[in-house]
Design an enzyme around this catalytic site. Sequence first.
Site, PDB file in Angstrom:
ATOM      1  CD  GLU A  73     -30.331  52.868  41.861  1.00 31.99           C
ATOM      2  OE1 GLU A  73     -31.088  52.126  42.466  1.00 31.99           O
ATOM      3  OE2 GLU A  73     -30.897  54.043  41.833  1.00 31.99           O
TER       4      GLU A  73
ATOM      5  CD  GLU B 298     -30.855  58.093  39.875  1.00 28.68           C
ATOM      6  OE1 GLU B 298     -30.261  59.108  39.715  1.00 28.68           O
ATOM      7  OE2 GLU B 298     -31.215  56.688  39.869  1.00 28.68           O
TER       8      GLU B 298
ATOM      9  CG  HIS C  60     -34.904  57.375  39.970  1.00 33.02           C
ATOM     10  ND1 HIS C  60     -35.432  58.657  39.987  1.00 33.02           N
ATOM     11  CD2 HIS C  60     -33.955  57.003  41.148  1.00 33.02           C
ATOM     12  CE1 HIS C  60     -33.815  59.615  40.901  1.00 33.02           C
ATOM     13  NE2 HIS C  60     -33.785  58.355  41.529  1.00 33.02           N
TER      14      HIS C  60
ATOM     15  CG  ASP D 182     -28.423  54.823  43.657  1.00 28.85           C
ATOM     16  OD1 ASP D 182     -27.667  54.832  42.470  1.00 28.85           O
ATOM     17  OD2 ASP D 182     -28.764  55.665  43.677  1.00 28.85           O
TER      18      ASP D 182
HETATM   19 CA    CA Z   1     -30.374  56.214  42.140  1.00 27.93          CA
END
Ligand code: CA
Length: 408
Positions: free
Chosen positions: A247, A273, A323, A221
Amino acid sequence: MTNQQNAAAAEGSLKPAERSRMKIARIASHVLQYEMPEELGYSQQFYNKRTAHIVEVETDVGITGWGECFGPGTVALANRTIVEQVIQPMVLGSDPLDRDAIWHKIYNLLRDHGQKGMPLQALSGVDIALWDIAGKVAGLPLHKLIGGAHRHSVPVYGYGMMLRRENPASLAARFADEAAAIKEMGFVAAKMKVGLGPKQDVVLAEAVRRAVGDDFDFMVDANHCYTTADAFHVGRALDELGAYWFEEPVAPEDLAGYAALRAGLKVNIAGGEAEFSRWGWRTLLESGGLDIAQPEVCSLGGISEYLRVLALCHAHFTPVVNHVWGSAIAVATNLQLLAAMPPLPGGLYPREPMLEFDTTENGFRDDLLTEPLDIQGQVARNEGRAAIPDGLGLGVEPDRDFLQHFAV
Ligand code: CA
């Protein structure tokens, strides 16, 4: 409002006449905060306060609904003002079961002041609480209200491996230990942060792959810290390491960057997200940059809008892994949504949607509820899976003493 009152209401003590008279009596925000025992970081900042923003919608018949708004720290304080001072006056006296009408009234009145961001985050918490009320009135858990259970438990992946203020070599060793611990705890996959810079970030990812072995999924991420060129540098290494997804590699506005990365890399590109509403998601999905969509129900507009975004994702054949951030209210909401999510594309052995779960210290996740979900315990006992709560609505109730104790 006690569990007994909710149960009594659901068992039919709420007569049709009372139901038709039901009104929203009050909307309150509970912003909770404490100093964390240890500072943590991601690619944008370090932080040392844990925050949660719980929304409570009271009705005049004794049924209360709970929701949650995404947004840490001072963002939660601003969202509280929107919930209590902007949204509450729009909907006091409305029938809480008219949740879609209420959603559109709020959105239409706020549209000129923000079609993304904090107005939508504030609306999300209110909308989730209205769905909780609808479940309690119907006498059904949320997933039954939506359409029923495609599954009664979900696999859980653990995220951790947050940034610390320490030298890269020591951080890589720490990430290796944490990745091994997440695997050992029984989670089905592990997710790490990056953000030191492309070269150092590859070293971190290599350490995690070595620690978990070749047959365990790990995800990376970036919290949108890279240019497209730097994301390609890291992404090519992730291709070699066999990472499951990459991500938020680039800024959420950079749709061309997403599309280029998806076309040029083997690793799955995940994101979303920081996107809002069906209209934001339409553009994101049409740009073709996502292998995996990550809608945030506490941010994009609540459950009403999440269901529309889910349909859009599936219309684009884009699998969804929600998320999840925040307190046990957000975790319970997501468990309900994951139960009700159709498999995509379907089959004998479909890849199931996973629950995202924070493995770092988080009192709002562990101690908020009168009956804790104990996700970590379930994961350890049930081969990495967590059961869907079967109580009414979200199926959970926060402890009022806890809310008071941590109130800002
Ligand atoms: Ca994230």
